[in-house]
Design a protein around this motif. Structure first.
Motif, short mmCIF file in Angstrom:
data_model
loop_
_atom_site.label_atom_id
_atom_site.label_comp_id
_atom_site.label_asym_id
_atom_site.label_seq_id
_atom_site.Cartn_x
_atom_site.Cartn_y
_atom_site.Cartn_z
N SER A 161 36.68 -20.59 -17.52
CA SER A 161 35.34 -20.02 -17.67
C SER A 161 35.05 -19.10 -16.49
O SER A 161 35.76 -19.10 -15.49
N GLY A 162 33.99 -18.32 -16.62
CA GLY A 162 33.63 -17.37 -15.56
C GLY A 162 33.43 -18.06 -14.21
O GLY A 162 33.94 -17.61 -13.19
N GLY A 163 32.70 -19.17 -14.22
CA GLY A 163 32.45 -19.88 -12.97
C GLY A 163 33.74 -20.37 -12.34
O GLY A 163 33.95 -20.28 -11.13
N MET A 164 34.65 -20.88 -13.19
CA MET A 164 35.93 -21.36 -12.67
C MET A 164 36.77 -20.21 -12.12
O MET A 164 37.45 -20.34 -11.10
N GLN A 165 36.70 -19.06 -12.79
CA GLN A 165 37.45 -17.90 -12.28
C GLN A 165 36.95 -17.53 -10.89
O GLN A 165 37.74 -17.23 -9.99
N GLN A 166 35.63 -17.58 -10.72
CA GLN A 166 35.10 -17.22 -9.40
C GLN A 166 35.50 -18.28 -8.36
O GLN A 166 35.74 -17.96 -7.21
N ARG A 167 35.64 -19.53 -8.79
CA ARG A 167 36.14 -20.55 -7.87
C ARG A 167 37.56 -20.22 -7.42
O ARG A 167 37.92 -20.43 -6.26
N VAL A 168 38.37 -19.73 -8.35
CA VAL A 168 39.74 -19.36 -7.98
C VAL A 168 39.71 -18.25 -6.93
O VAL A 168 40.44 -18.30 -5.93
N ALA A 169 38.82 -17.27 -7.15
CA ALA A 169 38.74 -16.17 -6.18
C ALA A 169 38.31 -16.70 -4.82
O ALA A 169 38.80 -16.24 -3.78
N PHE B 24 27.92 -14.24 -7.46
CA PHE B 24 27.46 -15.05 -8.59
C PHE B 24 26.50 -14.28 -9.49
O PHE B 24 25.77 -14.86 -10.27
N ALA B 25 26.53 -12.94 -9.37
CA ALA B 25 25.57 -12.14 -10.13
C ALA B 25 25.83 -12.20 -11.62
O ALA B 25 24.94 -11.98 -12.42
N SER B 26 27.08 -12.49 -12.02
CA SER B 26 27.31 -12.47 -13.47
C SER B 26 27.75 -13.83 -14.03
O SER B 26 28.49 -13.87 -15.00
N VAL B 27 27.28 -14.91 -13.42
CA VAL B 27 27.51 -16.22 -14.06
C VAL B 27 26.15 -16.82 -14.43
O VAL B 27 25.13 -16.41 -13.92
N ASP B 28 26.19 -17.82 -15.33
CA ASP B 28 24.92 -18.35 -15.80
C ASP B 28 24.25 -19.22 -14.72
O ASP B 28 24.87 -19.60 -13.74
N ALA B 29 22.97 -19.52 -14.93
CA ALA B 29 22.14 -20.11 -13.87
C ALA B 29 22.67 -21.44 -13.36
O ALA B 29 22.69 -21.68 -12.15
N GLN B 30 23.12 -22.30 -14.26
CA GLN B 30 23.59 -23.62 -13.81
C GLN B 30 24.85 -23.52 -12.98
O GLN B 30 24.99 -24.12 -11.93
N THR B 31 25.81 -22.71 -13.51
CA THR B 31 27.05 -22.48 -12.78
C THR B 31 26.74 -21.91 -11.40
O THR B 31 27.36 -22.27 -10.40
#
Lengths: 255, 265, 272
Positions: C152-160, C178-185
């Motif tokens: 998911s997007g949030g997980m991808q950003q975690r990888v980065a 975090f500008a393009s992930v949903d609020a909870q993530t």
């Protein structure tokens, strides 16, 4: 019900029906131009599998392989260089676009004049024909490498050969493969035509001989052979594509 | 705050300028190398000789007749292929079961090189434009059909459901839902098919010998009239460029600023 | 480094970890120049977490690219631990906003994290250790062998983020990550950044357009003006070192700080 058998059924039903239909309908054909399929298959066996034609396959495929691979190597090197430099692209692209627009087969007489009837001229024709789609696609692929990925490489100070291997080539690979597919189908056309136009051996040459001597079943078997070669090469290309681009197709299905 | 319009324009202008310089440089090299003896002038006549041959062509009725023949074969072949592919594509695309069972056959027939049909064409039609048409149609048909099938596959299922909910019949669904979605793909197919059709038109003339530019090239070659041969090769290239320009123009006209015009396939 | 206020530590006596001095950036299109950044000066001590916030179009990304060495400033300088930088430095890592485009889709998660370490010349054992530790830190140990696009997007950003911390930078730059992930993530990822900062004591510059996020995350917030950019104010955030989505955001002080920065940014927009 949707098992592997179901899939095989949908894949093979129509081809098998068509084949059987051809076999049956043509069975007692008296039409000179459309002989019975059984005769064609027999001619196929006698000519290409255990006859004189078998020796004609290798020279054709050899020329295709050498011409195609030489063009690919050149397109890769030149494409990476030109794709990385906007100025170099600006200067060269119109010339390349013009060369791509020339129907590749008209180069056959030209190359025939320059380097004679031998292998060299045929290999040159094949290379010259399939290099343009591969070159222009590589340029386009290298040019359009994602800017964020480029920044990422810069931030982590990934330069030179490693950057080429981990960034530029994989990122451009979908376009490169598209170019290869187009290049290969042009290469096959040129392989056949260069032999039909002027040659002493090869599949194209042999088929034209059959046609001129009205050896109709043999001629048909040659058409069949070219069809099989086309299908097999496109399958090989597809396998190559799946191994190189599995990430690309996976990513595309996700989006 | 990236720089806006003004610089962008200058950039494109300088790109065009560089392209022109590159082209002139290529012609200059072509002129100089044979004259200077680097390339054998016997095989590579300097550009001005080719240019002179081009000028002669322009005054020659045979030349124009040949251009016309080639264009005619191209146009006829492309039209037949497009109409056939559009019909088959829409039928297969809107009857899923039919498509499911014919997909493998299409995948099998498509990679068969159309030039394999040359001997058959010659036997059936002889040295005639019909021979060329067989090759052109076969080659262009698959290009266009595949694109149209991609297009039909791309139809939004929600749009189809909507159409069904409002009671549109099969024909109306094709007319108002499938066809508009498939159109951009069909146009792309048309563009790809247009180039392939020209290649096959010229190829047929070259090998089979029906009149046209390809045949003229073969004649010039056997007469060893090299400037003439090169001028005809260039003519074929110009025709290729014109076909591309025309196809792009039609693409823009037909699609307006649909996004697929810009991404390019 | 433990949980005490990082600014109280030994860093104070030395050069600042990151110093930006009178940075100016002018884009030079043919016949037309655009002044994106006029004059930006601020610095971070070792172990600080500073947010940079500004109105949209404030040249935040330009500033960050200058700090990262991806863009050359027209004048002024960026100093990392007392040394001016020219081009990307091994002491800095960047997490970009576009998570979907900053990971190599043809490499597995593990390979993505490992790649910069290869270039750094780390031994295979050390690479394996760093990859494992950093993926552990972002909670993605099990995704080692996945491809980025399978996440998911949030997980991808975690990888980065894992890739950036495995690189062991002195300064970690984050460009609206975090500008393009949903609020909870987003809330989860914000806490992740705080946790990593506390655990590793890395110096972080976090660029955002979100005022709440800047107050929640930062020990200080540098407020930028609209373009041509200057520093409007450097606001210390006195919310303590332990933050939580529920309590911190409900703290009246949080509201005050938010209001203060909001007013500044509103002013900034009107000045244009």
């Amino acid at each position: 019900m949707k098992t592997i058998w179901g899939r095989l059924w949908t894949i093979f039903l129509v081809p098998v029906v068509l084949f059987v239909l051809w076999l049956v309908v043509s069975a007692d054909s008296s039409n000179f131009f459309f002989p019975a399929l059984a005769k064609i298959l027999a001619a196929f066996r006698d000519t290409w599998l255990c006859g004189s034609g078998a020796a004609e396959i290798a020279p054709s495929l050899w020329r295709l392989a050498v011409g195609f691979l030489a063009a690919f190597a050149f397109a890769l090197v030149a494409g990476v260089i030109l794709g990385s430099s906007k100025v170099a692209r600006d200067y060269t692209e119109p010339v390349f676009e013009f060369f791509r627009a020339i129907p590749p087969t008209v180069m056959i007489p030209v190359l025939l004049v320059i380097s004679g009837i031998g292998d060299a001229s045929k290999i040159a024709v094949i290379s010259l024909g399939c290099v343009w789609p591969m070159l222009l696609n590589t340029i386009e692929g290298v040019r359009s490498v994602d800017s964020v990925l480029k920044d990422t490489c810069s931030v982590y100070r990934i330069h030179g050969l490693r950057r080429l291997l981990v960034l530029t080539l994989p990122a451009a690979s979908p376009q490169i493969v598209t170019g290869m597919r187009t290049g290969l189908s042009i290469g096959i056309i040129l392989m056949v035509i260069s032999e039909m136009f002027a040659s002493r051996n090869g599949i194209g040459f042999t088929i034209i001989q059959f046609q001129r001597t009205f050896a109709i079943p043999e001629m048909w078997s040659g058409i069949l052979l070219l069809g099989i070669i086309g299908v097999v090469l496109s399958l090989l290309m597809r396998l190559f594509e799946m191994s190189v681009l599995h990430w690309y197709e996976g990513a595309r299905e996700r989006s | 705050m990236a720089p806006t319009k003004t610089p962008l324009k200058t950039v494109t202008r300088s790109a065009k300028f560089r392209g022109l310089v590159g082209f002139l440089a290529f012609l200059a090299v072509w002129e100089i190398l044979p004259v200077a003896g680097v390339l054998p002038a016997r095989y590579f006549p300097p550009f001005h000789e080719v240019l002179a041959a081009m000028a002669l062509n322009l005054a020659s009725p045979i030349f124009w007749q040949s251009v016309l023949y080639t264009t005619e074969a191209w146009f006829l072949g492309l039209t037949i292929a497009f109409v056939a592919a559009a019909l088959v594509g829409l039928i297969l695309g809107s009857i899923p079961i039919l498509w499911r069972y014919t997909e493998s056959t299409i995948e099998f027939l498509r990679p068969i090189p159309s030039v394999a049909l040359i001997p058959l064409a010659v036997l059936m039609f002889g040295i005639d434009v019909k021979s060329a048409l067989l090759l052109i149609v076969y080659a262009a048909f698959w290009q266009i059909l595949i694109q149209i099938l991609y297009g039909v596959k791309d139809v939004d299922p929600v749009a189809l459901d909507t159409a069904r909910v409002y009671g549109l019949g099969r024909w109306s669904r094709i007319r108002y839902v499938s066809w508009p979605t498939a159109l951009p793909y069909a146009i792309t197919g048309f563009r790809l098919g247009a180039s392939v059709a020209l290649v096959l038109a010229v190829t047929a003339e070259l090998v089979i010998g029906n009149p046209g530019i390809g045949h003229q090239v073969a004649l010039a070659q056997s007469a060893m009239a090299l400037p003439e041969m090169y001028s005809l090769v260039i003519t074929a290239g110009i025709m290729g460029v014109l076909v591309n320009i025309l196809a792009r123009f039609i693409e823009r006209k037909a699609l307006g600023w649909h996004q697929s015009t810009r991404s390019g396939a | 480094m433990t949980m005490n206020d990082p600014r109280a530590g030994e860093a104070r006596s030395r050069d600042p970890m990151l110093a930006i001095r009178q940075l100016r950036k002018v884009y030079d299109g043919s016949g037309r120049t655009v002044e994106a950044i006029r004059d930006v000066t601020f610095s971070l001590d070792e172990g600080e977490l500073v947010c940079i916030v500004g109105p949209s179009g404030a040249g935040k990304t330009t500033l960050l690219r200058c700090i990262a060495g991806l863009l050359e400033p027209t004048s002024g300088e960026v100093m990392l631990a007392g040394k001016p930088i020219a081009g990307p430095s091994p002491g800095m890592a960047v997490v970009f906003q576009e998570y979907g485009r900053s990971l190599f889709p043809w490499m597995r998660v593990r390979q993505n994290v490992e790649l910069p370490l290869k270039e750094k010349g780390k031994s295979p054992e050390e690479r394996r250790r760093l990859v494992d530790e950093s993926l552990e830190a972002v909670g993605l140990r099990d995704a080692r062998e996945a491809y980025p696009w399978q996440l998911s997007g949030g997980m991808q950003q975690r990888v980065a983020i894992a890739r950036a911390i495995a690189y062991e930078p002195k300064v970690l730059l984050m460009d609206e990550p975090f500008a393009s992930v949903d609020a909870q993530t987003r809330a989860e990822l914000e806490d992740l950044v705080r946790a990593i900062w506390v655990r590793l004591g890395v110096t972080i510059v976090f660029v955002t357009h979100d005022i709440d996020e800047s107050v929640y995350l930062g020990e200080r917030v540098v407020v930028l003006s609209a373009s041509p950019t200057t520093v409007m104010q450097d606001v210390p955030i006195d919310l303590g070192s332990v933050r939580s989505q529920l309590e911190t955001r409900a703290d009246p002080r949080f509201g005050q700080l938010r209001g203060q920065i909001y007013a500044l940014i509103k002013d900034a927009k009107h000045q244009v």
